[in-house]
Design a protein around this motif. Structure first.
Motif, PDB file in Angstrom:
ATOM      1  N   ASP A 196      10.250  22.996  54.433  1.00  0.00           N
ATOM      2  CA  ASP A 196       9.874  23.801  55.839  1.00  0.00           C
ATOM      3  C   ASP A 196       9.972  25.486  55.279  1.00  0.00           C
ATOM      4  O   ASP A 196      10.990  25.887  55.128  1.00  0.00           O
ATOM      5  N   GLU A 197       8.939  25.991  55.003  1.00  0.00           N
ATOM      6  CA  GLU A 197       8.709  27.190  54.508  1.00  0.00           C
ATOM      7  C   GLU A 197       9.172  28.372  55.470  1.00  0.00           C
ATOM      8  O   GLU A 197       9.998  29.551  55.016  1.00  0.00           O
ATOM      9  N   THR A 198       9.045  28.069  56.813  1.00  0.00           N
ATOM     10  CA  THR A 198       9.584  28.997  57.942  1.00  0.00           C
ATOM     11  C   THR A 198      11.248  28.957  57.819  1.00  0.00           C
ATOM     12  O   THR A 198      11.897  29.939  57.744  1.00  0.00           O
ATOM     13  N   ARG A 199      11.736  27.813  57.566  1.00  0.00           N
ATOM     14  CA  ARG A 199      13.156  27.774  57.634  1.00  0.00           C
ATOM     15  C   ARG A 199      13.634  28.260  56.539  1.00  0.00           C
ATOM     16  O   ARG A 199      14.729  28.852  56.681  1.00  0.00           O
ATOM     17  N   LEU A 203      16.345  31.158  56.435  1.00  0.00           N
ATOM     18  CA  LEU A 203      17.703  31.053  55.878  1.00  0.00           C
ATOM     19  C   LEU A 203      17.992  32.402  54.689  1.00  0.00           C
ATOM     20  O   LEU A 203      19.054  33.056  54.617  1.00  0.00           O
ATOM     21  N   GLN A 204      16.556  32.683  54.112  1.00  0.00           N
ATOM     22  CA  GLN A 204      16.855  33.735  52.996  1.00  0.00           C
ATOM     23  C   GLN A 204      17.168  35.099  53.766  1.00  0.00           C
ATOM     24  O   GLN A 204      17.978  35.823  53.474  1.00  0.00           O
ATOM     25  N   THR A 205      16.471  35.307  54.960  1.00  0.00           N
ATOM     26  CA  THR A 205      16.672  36.593  55.917  1.00  0.00           C
ATOM     27  C   THR A 205      18.310  36.576  56.420  1.00  0.00           C
ATOM     28  O   THR A 205      18.835  37.774  56.091  1.00  0.00           O
ATOM     29  N   GLN A 206      18.821  35.428  56.604  1.00  0.00           N
ATOM     30  CA  GLN A 206      20.214  35.264  57.031  1.00  0.00           C
ATOM     31  C   GLN A 206      21.255  35.607  55.705  1.00  0.00           C
ATOM     32  O   GLN A 206      22.263  36.274  55.884  1.00  0.00           O
ATOM     33  N   VAL A 207      20.783  35.159  54.457  1.00  0.00           N
ATOM     34  CA  VAL A 207      21.550  35.499  53.421  1.00  0.00           C
ATOM     35  C   VAL A 207      21.456  36.939  53.101  1.00  0.00           C
ATOM     36  O   VAL A 207      22.527  37.530  52.822  1.00  0.00           O
ATOM     37  N   ASN A 208      20.383  37.581  53.298  1.00  0.00           N
ATOM     38  CA  ASN A 208      20.108  38.945  52.786  1.00  0.00           C
ATOM     39  C   ASN A 208      20.929  39.745  53.922  1.00  0.00           C
ATOM     40  O   ASN A 208      21.602  40.992  53.199  1.00  0.00           O
ATOM     41  N   THR A 209      20.986  39.386  55.021  1.00  0.00           N
ATOM     42  CA  THR A 209      21.560  40.105  56.242  1.00  0.00           C
ATOM     43  C   THR A 209      23.214  40.136  55.805  1.00  0.00           C
ATOM     44  O   THR A 209      23.889  41.018  55.960  1.00  0.00           O
ATOM     45  N   ALA A 210      23.569  38.920  55.576  1.00  0.00           N
ATOM     46  CA  ALA A 210      24.943  38.948  55.134  1.00  0.00           C
ATOM     47  C   ALA A 210      25.469  39.482  54.102  1.00  0.00           C
ATOM     48  O   ALA A 210      26.547  40.090  53.928  1.00  0.00           O
TER      49      ALA A 210
END
Length: 99
Positions: A43-46, A50-57
């Motif tokens: 799922d591209e959106t998922r 997840l990539q955005t969450q990793v970048n934020t972290a």
């Protein structure tokens, strides 16, 4: 039966031509099932979320790391000042006792 053939094969035991054919058919079926499962779970959106969450972290981690480094530098400065004050106190005490 396919699992038994798989077990037999992985243990190095010989399979008849018919058994080998059944095992290969089962492997093909398993591969197809896995491919379908993976296709459904992609799922591209998922992935983007997840990539955005990793970048934020990662940004948060870098911020905390920088603050820790700053605090360590401040601690070193304070340690130096404490040593200087301790030495002054020792000198003053020595002078007072000498009088």
């Amino acid at each position: 039966m396919a699992k038994q053939l798989h077990d037999k094969s992985t243990r190095g035991k010989s399979l008849s031509s018919e058994e080998q054919s059944l095992l290969e058919q089962w492997y093909a079926f398993q591969d197809d099932a896995e491919t379908q499962t993976l296709a459904k779970s992609y799922d591209e959106t998922r992935i983007t979320i997840l990539q955005t969450q990793v970048n934020t972290a990662f940004i948060q981690l870098m911020t905390v790391t920088k603050r820790i480094q700053e605090m360590m530098a401040e601690n070193e400065t304070l340690k130096g000042e404490i040593i200087q004050l301790h030495n002054q106190l020792v000198q003053q005490t020595t002078l007072s006792l000498a009088k």
